[in-house]
Design a protein around this motif. Structure first.
Motif, PDB file in Angstrom:
ATOM      1  N   ILE B  55     -79.946  45.545 -27.792  1.00 40.60           N
ATOM      2  CA  ILE B  55     -80.916  44.738 -28.550  1.00 40.60           C
ATOM      3  C   ILE B  55     -82.256  45.483 -28.614  1.00 40.60           C
ATOM      4  CG2 ILE B  55     -82.281  42.608 -28.556  1.00 40.60           C
ATOM      5  CD1 ILE B  55     -79.874  41.172 -27.330  1.00 40.60           C
ATOM      6  N   THR B  58     -82.095  48.192 -31.120  1.00 43.25           N
ATOM      7  CA  THR B  58     -82.137  47.656 -32.489  1.00 43.25           C
ATOM      8  C   THR B  58     -83.554  47.238 -32.861  1.00 43.25           C
ATOM      9  OG1 THR B  58     -79.879  46.874 -32.206  1.00 43.25           O
ATOM     10  CG2 THR B  58     -81.115  45.926 -34.025  1.00 43.25           C
ATOM     11  N   VAL B  59     -84.241  46.569 -31.931  1.00 49.67           N
ATOM     12  CA  VAL B  59     -85.617  46.137 -32.173  1.00 49.67           C
ATOM     13  C   VAL B  59     -86.502  47.357 -32.448  1.00 49.67           C
ATOM     14  CG1 VAL B  59     -87.651  45.104 -31.067  1.00 49.67           C
ATOM     15  CG2 VAL B  59     -85.433  43.969 -30.893  1.00 49.67           C
ATOM     16  N   VAL B  61     -85.501  50.185 -33.822  1.00 57.19           N
ATOM     17  CA  VAL B  61     -85.152  50.675 -35.156  1.00 57.19           C
ATOM     18  C   VAL B  61     -85.842  49.834 -36.231  1.00 57.19           C
ATOM     19  CG1 VAL B  61     -83.228  50.846 -36.808  1.00 57.19           C
ATOM     20  CG2 VAL B  61     -82.915  51.636 -34.454  1.00 57.19           C
ATOM     21  N   LEU B  62     -85.878  48.509 -35.995  1.00 52.01           N
ATOM     22  CA  LEU B  62     -86.400  47.582 -37.011  1.00 52.01           C
ATOM     23  C   LEU B  62     -87.925  47.553 -37.074  1.00 52.01           C
ATOM     24  CD1 LEU B  62     -83.898  44.660 -36.420  1.00 52.01           C
ATOM     25  CD2 LEU B  62     -84.019  46.110 -38.438  1.00 52.01           C
TER      26      LEU B  62
END
Lengths: 119, 119
Positions: B55, B58-59, B61-62
């Motif tokens: 997670i 991903t955070v 990357v975003l």
């Protein structure tokens, strides 16, 4: 009222940026995005879909019952996810100052309607 | 009062089953487990640590800011996680009927104290 109507209602009532019904494979069935959301809600939910698949797998290993809800809060936004079937989930993206409690409630309340529309 | 004292306070006040300060590598620094929790809190948090790492990635990357909180609710229990530093998080495991709102509040309130104890 169908997926889009339910998604729109939840997004508008909670002050959300967008909502989506998506498979754990990252493919959306339906979405409702608020204009000028300022965040790429689509990319967000697709990226999180693979994480959710991993969470679902872990929950299966741990045998603590079905996955019901996941929320991920970062500085700029919050995503709330509710499992609606074996293969699909409903996700709502909120701004950091969105109404988290209300969004959770609305998403939970709509789960049976989503489930029905999937059949 | 140190990690254990803070963890105990949060667990007792929220009706939780256990709390832990853990690295994203799944290695715990400190934990407080309620007797007869009926759930293997340790296994639970270790399994979720790898999910949290994913997670966090991903955070990143975003680019929606730092990861603040993650909660995963299943039929039998709920885990609430709060990032306290680049490498560590605090996690609280609640039974399905635990006070989710209070647990979130207590964990958020304790984050600065955890951060301080880590230095």
């Amino acid at each position: 009222m169908g997926f889009k109507g339910i998604l729109k209602e939840i997004v508008v009532e909670s002050g959300g940026l967008g909502g989506v019904i998506m498979g754990y494979d990252g493919i959306a069935i339906e979405e409702y995005l608020r204009e000028a959301a300022g965040l790429d809600v689509q990319t967000l939910t697709i990226e999180y879909a693979s994480v959710l698949k991993e969470i679902k797998r872990t929950v299966g290993v741990l045998k603590t019952g079905e996955l019901e809800e996941v929320s991920i809060i970062t500085e700029k936004c919050c995503i709330i996810v509710r499992g609606v079937s074996e293969d699909f989930f409903a996700a709502l993206v909120l701004p950091a100052d969105g109404n988290f409690g209300k969004a959770r409630f609305l998403l939970k309340r709509s789960a049976p309607a989503f489930r029905e529309s999937l059949q």
